[in-house]
Design an enzyme around this catalytic site. Structure first.
Site: not given
Length: 320
Positions: A45, A50, A79, A112
């Site tokens: 994921d 990130y 996302k 997101h």
């Protein structure tokens, strides 16, 4: 050990246990992903925000090159960040993210946050975070409907096999379902015994939407962010109820917290850099908690949310 799967409303199978890439450091990310694949993880994921998608893709590429897995064995998730909600921004950023991963499609691509922010060119700053210029949060003008329509096109173009949402509440989900040509396959939410969100979980599952839990260990995920709310909250791992149940089943408190979710068909995406815990976190489906134990853990609910933009000083009150 390989995780069992849940069938999504898109027809695809998603592992019930995956590996979350939030806060995985860039310098260790490729090795972390590679080792997790060797340990049996198949769902990863990730997200633009990130900042480690290239490294994640390197770990995947190494495992594929060595013949440990085929691309079709993996379920790779990313996302759409808030700065790319405008209809004409969705496909280009998804394409960039695919290139960063070094793959041709995402198994699942998720909105997101239900937040539209002003566009930031990736050549100027990437990932952009919540601010437009490094200091100010500037709202965008895209509606959820505009964004979702663009997400649906990713499916028809083969860039995403399934599409989903994250951090949506019930009202937003009800509205989305009224106009969506492709219903979201998953809803990813903060979900742990301090924040059970039972009504939202029941509603989404009743609509055929799979739930994925993040931050399954509650405050622990947020201590390294120096969040005061997390520091003021007792750790779930140390909770007497959780520890007693863990001892009874000869499991760790972490395994009990994860099984509390998966036993109710809620997918989980824990992370660990420790090989022993990697294996333990996968072993959260082949044994059962008693009904009374599930209820006891659910009884810890405090409605306590950590991953709220307001907790980071971002003036986007999506949960008020």
């Amino acid at each position: 050990m390989i995780s069992p799967t849940v069938k999504l409303n898109s027809g695809h199978q998603m592992p019930l246990v995956g590996f979350g890439l939030w806060k995985v450091n860039n310098d260790t990310c490729a090795d972390t992903v590679y080792n997790a694949i060797k340990s049996g993880y198949r769902l990863f994921d990730g997200a633009c925000d990130y900042g480690n998608e290239q490294e994640s893709g390197q770990g995947v590429a190494r495992a594929i090159k060595e013949g440990i897995v085929k691309r079709s064995d993996l379920f790779l998730v990313s996302k759409l960040w808030n700065s790319f909600h405008d209809h004409d921004r969705v496909e280009p950023i998804c394409k960039k993210q695919l290139e960063d991963w070094g793959i041709d499609y995402f198994d699942l691509y998720i909105v997101h946050f239900p937040i539209s922010l002003k566009y930031v060119d990736p050549s100027e700053r990437y990932p952009p975070g919540f601010t437009y210029d490094g200091k100010n949060v500037v709202p965008g003008n895209a509606t959820i409907q505009e964004t979702w329509t663009a997400m649906e096109k990713l499916v028809s173009k083969g860039m995403a096999k399934s599409i989903g949402i994250s951090n949506f509440n019930g009202q937003l989900l009800m509205d989305l379902l009224r106009y969506a040509k492709i219903a979201p396959a998953t809803l990813q939410i903060e979900h742990h015994p301090y924040l059970t969100q039972e009504g939202l979980v029941d509603f989404a599952q009743g609509q055929g939407i799979a739930i994925t839990a993040y931050s399954s260990f509650g405050p622990q995920s947020f201590l390294e962010l120096d969040m005061q709310r997390a520091k003021d909250t007792p750790l779930l791992m140390d909770n007497a109820i959780v520890k007693k149940i863990a001892e009874k089943h000869s499991k760790t408190p972490a395994q009990v917290l994860l099984r509390w979710a998966t036993q109710r068909d809620v997918a989980v995406i824990p992370k660990s850099n420790n090989q022993g815990r990697l294996a333990q976190n996968l072993d959260v489906t082949g044994w059962d908690l008693e009904k009374s134990e599930v209820e006891s853990i659910s009884g810890l609910d405090k409605g306590l949310r950590f991953n709220d933009p307001l907790n980071y000083g971002v003036p986007q009150p999506i949960y008020v």
